[in-house]
Design an enzyme around this catalytic site. Structure first.
Site, PDB file in Angstrom:
ATOM      1  CE  LYS A  52      25.855  -0.776  -3.713  1.00 20.28           C
ATOM      2  NZ  LYS A  52      25.117  -0.615  -2.538  1.00 20.28           N
ATOM      3  CD  GLN A  96      25.071   1.980   0.243  1.00 15.19           C
ATOM      4  OE1 GLN A  96      25.195   1.699  -1.143  1.00 15.19           O
ATOM      5  NE2 GLN A  96      25.382   1.023   0.935  1.00 15.19           N
ATOM      6  CG  ASP A 119      19.429  -2.165  -2.800  1.00 14.25           C
ATOM      7  OD1 ASP A 119      20.231  -2.916  -3.322  1.00 14.25           O
ATOM      8  OD2 ASP A 119      19.405  -1.300  -2.049  1.00 14.25           O
TER       9      ASP A 119
END
Ligand code: NAD
Length: 287
Positions: A52, A96, A119
């Site tokens: 990422k 994460q 997200d």
């Protein structure tokens, strides 16, 4: 059978986001910023975070990396989220998952400012998705739709079957398909008669995490199959390989399928970048 080349489509999207970032920078002086928070040292999470961060750099997005110890108290993580919410250089925040046991992931996701929730897991964005859009959409489902859009012009009335009902993939992808007015069936581990349900699908999105689940004779001729699964198994030569949830070799009669690897995976990261650019534009009042 057409292979939908997620790697190439993702590279194109990363280039488009890069152009959008450069344009935003020249008209407003703003450089989109993404904060990535990793708690602990789970090796798979470490790989995802590295990918990422590399992709943000490729698109000209500024990244802020936070690596916290595995025993970080929940309160300390919440303080960091509050700081990132208040930091004007940060337009996207990604924590994460999975998080260590002492931290409640729902509490953490709820704490992220919805406009920085790249997200798309905050309840405000989940609510916007289920009531027709406008919020930030989770990256993997968004990537699935962009791949489907390459081969499907009109979703109206098509039968779409989703295998898996997770908050990260199955449910949001089902909502996106419903928004396009496909007829959507969501299935899961307790679904009875799964093969026959799948046989009626014009579109199949499989996100079960079960290698070899979908066999060739489950798939309707001419169907489009999006395989989200990422499974590490031991290959025929005794070495570990990555496979999806479908038996790819048996899908010759499908119209189009996504390979694993090289299908949905790269799209997830490209969509994260797109969401970060969207978040930055929206925060400065452009969208
Ligand atoms: P999850 O474990 O949260 O959910 C799996 C879902 O599949 C559950 O709803 C379960 O009921 C269903 N399921 C499992 N086995 C089944 C079976 N035999 N028959 C029918 N339903 C079954 O998983 P997730 O987070 O949604 O991820 C699913 C898969 O997608 C995993 O392999 C994961 O690694 C992969 N994934 C890939 C990406 C990507 O970027 N490509 C992103 C997220 C997840």
């Amino acid at each position: 059978m057409e292979l939908i080349d997620g790697k190439a489509i993702a590279a194109q999207l990363v280039a488009e986001v890069g152009a959008g970032v450069a344009a935003l920078r020249s008209r407003s002086g703003i450089v989109p910023g993404l904060a990535v928070v990793l708690v602990g040292d789970d090796p798979a999470s470490g790989i995802y975070v590295r990918r990422k961060l590399a992709a943000t750099a490729a698109a000209g997005i500024r990244s802020f990396e936070y690596r916290l110890a595995v025993d970080t108290p929940q309160a300390a993580l919440l303080v960091l989220i509050d700081e990132l919410n208040a930091n004007a250089d940060v337009h996207g925040i990604l924590v994460q998952l999975p998080l260590p046991a002492q931290i409640d992931p729902l509490l953490v996701l709820d704490r992220i400012a919805p406009e920085k929730d790249v997200d798309g897991f905050h309840p405000v964005n989940v609510g916007r998705l289920s009531s027709g859009g406008g919020g930030l959409v989770p990256c993997t489902p968004l990537g699935c739709m962009k791949l489907l859009d390459r081969v499907i012009d009109d979703y109206h009335g098509l039968n779409a079957v989703v295998i898996g009902k997770s908050n990260i993939v199955g449910k949001p992808v089902a909502l996106l398909l419903l928004e396009r007015e496909a007829t959507v069936t969501v299935t899961h581990i307790h679904t009875r008669g799964l093969p026959d349900i799948v046989r009626a699908a014009d579109i199949l999105v499989v996100a079960a995490g079960s290698p070899g689940l979908v066999r060739g004779d489950w798939v309707k001729p001419g169907a489009v199959v999006i395989d989200v699964g990422i499974n590490r198994i031991i290959g025929p030569d005794g070495r570990p390989i990555i496979v999806g949830d479908s038996v790819m070799d048996a899908l010759g009669h499908a119209r189009a399928v996504t390979p694993v690897p090289g299908g949905v995976g790269p799209m997830t990261i490209a969509c994260l970048l797109e969401n970060t650019l969207r978040a930055a534009r929206s925060i400065i009042g452009e969208e």
